[in-house]
Motif scaffolding. Structure first.
Motif, mmCIF file in Angstrom:
data_model
loop_
_atom_site.group_PDB
_atom_site.id
_atom_site.type_symbol
_atom_site.label_atom_id
_atom_site.label_comp_id
_atom_site.label_asym_id
_atom_site.label_seq_id
_atom_site.Cartn_x
_atom_site.Cartn_y
_atom_site.Cartn_z
ATOM 1 N N ASP A 28 -4.093 10.934 6.144
ATOM 2 C CA ASP A 28 -5.528 11.201 6.192
ATOM 3 C C ASP A 28 -6.200 10.219 7.142
ATOM 4 O OD1 ASP A 28 -8.422 10.667 5.179
ATOM 5 O OD2 ASP A 28 -7.847 12.590 4.270
ATOM 6 N N HIS A 64 0.860 -1.179 0.000
ATOM 7 C CA HIS A 64 0.000 0.000 0.000
ATOM 8 C C HIS A 64 0.897 1.230 0.000
ATOM 9 C CE1 HIS A 64 -4.006 -1.694 0.961
ATOM 10 N NE2 HIS A 64 -3.278 -2.685 1.438
ATOM 11 N N ARG A 117 -3.707 9.254 -6.134
ATOM 12 C CA ARG A 117 -5.081 8.888 -6.477
ATOM 13 C C ARG A 117 -5.575 7.745 -5.585
ATOM 14 N NH1 ARG A 117 -4.782 4.227 -9.558
ATOM 15 N NH2 ARG A 117 -2.867 3.903 -10.704
ATOM 16 N N LYS A 118 -6.854 7.565 -5.591
ATOM 17 C CA LYS A 118 -7.477 6.465 -4.840
ATOM 18 C C LYS A 118 -7.357 5.178 -5.647
ATOM 19 C CE LYS A 118 -9.489 9.007 -1.560
ATOM 20 N NZ LYS A 118 -8.787 9.118 -0.329
ATOM 21 N N GLY A 119 -7.457 4.047 -4.966
ATOM 22 C CA GLY A 119 -7.463 2.763 -5.650
ATOM 23 C C GLY A 119 -6.464 1.797 -5.067
ATOM 24 N N THR A 120 -6.629 0.544 -5.441
ATOM 25 C CA THR A 120 -5.761 -0.516 -4.919
ATOM 26 C C THR A 120 -4.719 -0.961 -5.931
ATOM 27 O OG1 THR A 120 -7.346 -2.180 -5.638
ATOM 28 C CG2 THR A 120 -7.556 -1.380 -3.358
ATOM 29 N N THR A 145 0.746 5.922 -0.411
ATOM 30 C CA THR A 145 0.064 7.167 -0.711
ATOM 31 C C THR A 145 1.062 8.314 -0.743
ATOM 32 O OG1 THR A 145 -1.873 8.517 -0.178
ATOM 33 C CG2 THR A 145 -0.525 7.821 1.677
ATOM 34 N N LYS A 196 -2.267 0.937 -7.358
ATOM 35 C CA LYS A 196 -1.203 1.932 -7.485
ATOM 36 C C LYS A 196 0.166 1.318 -7.801
ATOM 37 C CE LYS A 196 -3.400 4.967 -4.127
ATOM 38 N NZ LYS A 196 -3.200 5.683 -2.852
ATOM 39 N N SER A 201 -7.699 7.046 5.639
ATOM 40 C CA SER A 201 -6.923 6.268 4.670
ATOM 41 C C SER A 201 -6.710 4.824 5.105
ATOM 42 C CB SER A 201 -5.569 6.933 4.408
ATOM 43 O OG SER A 201 -4.689 6.714 5.486
ATOM 44 N N ALA A 202 -6.675 3.943 4.111
ATOM 45 C CA ALA A 202 -6.374 2.529 4.367
ATOM 46 C C ALA A 202 -4.949 2.383 4.882
ATOM 47 C CB ALA A 202 -6.569 1.715 3.088
#
Length: 171
Positions: free
Chosen positions: A64, A42, A97-100, A44, A102, A67-68
């Motif tokens: 954030d 993961h 950006r959002k999403g898994t 960000t 990345k 956030s995951a």
């Protein structure tokens, strides 16, 4: 005493807009903060990053609240900081950006059990010493356990655009 500039107090909404405008004028390093959830990476993009004291060696990153990645850091108590090089603005945008997905097509490897992006200016492996409430974010205080730096210019963000640091010319 100079009275040509009045101190203007606005509504909280106006203050928030003025605060964002003021913060946009400050140059910050661009990082991708990473963690592992089992064998799934993961990450960000984070520009709210800074160093703390040298003894012990510590850094701060603001994540954030929703956030995951923050949820993962809370569980594992570990995170990696990839300080991007000046030629890596594409990675900054990808991880913002959002999403898994990345990490799809991104070169990386596990270092100290954390995702380390290839070609970054600096890599830090951190243990989360403390997580502190910071409004809509949580500030992770990281105890640095591993460091690697390469001699390249860092990617910075200022005035809502990417750039890098240049030395002043001395006469």
């Amino acid at each position: 005493m100079d009275t040509s500039k009045e101190h203007v107090v606005g509504s909280p909404a106006t203050l928030a807009v003025r605060f964002r405008q003021a913060m946009a004028t400050l140059c910050t390093p661009v990082t991708v903060v990473t963690g592992m959830d089992g064998d799934r990476p993961h990450g960000t993009t984070v520009s709210a990053f800074g160093s703390l004291p040298m003894d012990p060696t510590m850094v701060t990153v603001a994540l954030d609240r929703g956030s995951a990645l923050l949820a993962m850091v809370r569980r594992t108590r570990r995170f990696g900081v990839n300080v991007l090089g000046s030629d890596q603005s594409d990675l900054a945008l990808r991880f913002a950006r959002k999403g898994t997905d990345k990490f799809v097509g991104v070169e990386w490897h596990a270092a100290e059990g954390l995702p380390r992006l290839t070609g970054t200016q600096t890599w830090l492996s951190c243990d989360a010493a403390e997580l502190v409430d910071g409004g809509d974010h949580v500030i992770a205080l990281g105890l640095v356990t591993e460091i690697d730096t390469v001699p390249t210019s860092p990617l910075t963000y200022c005035a809502r655009s990417f750039g890098t640091h240049l030395d002043h010319e001395h006469d």
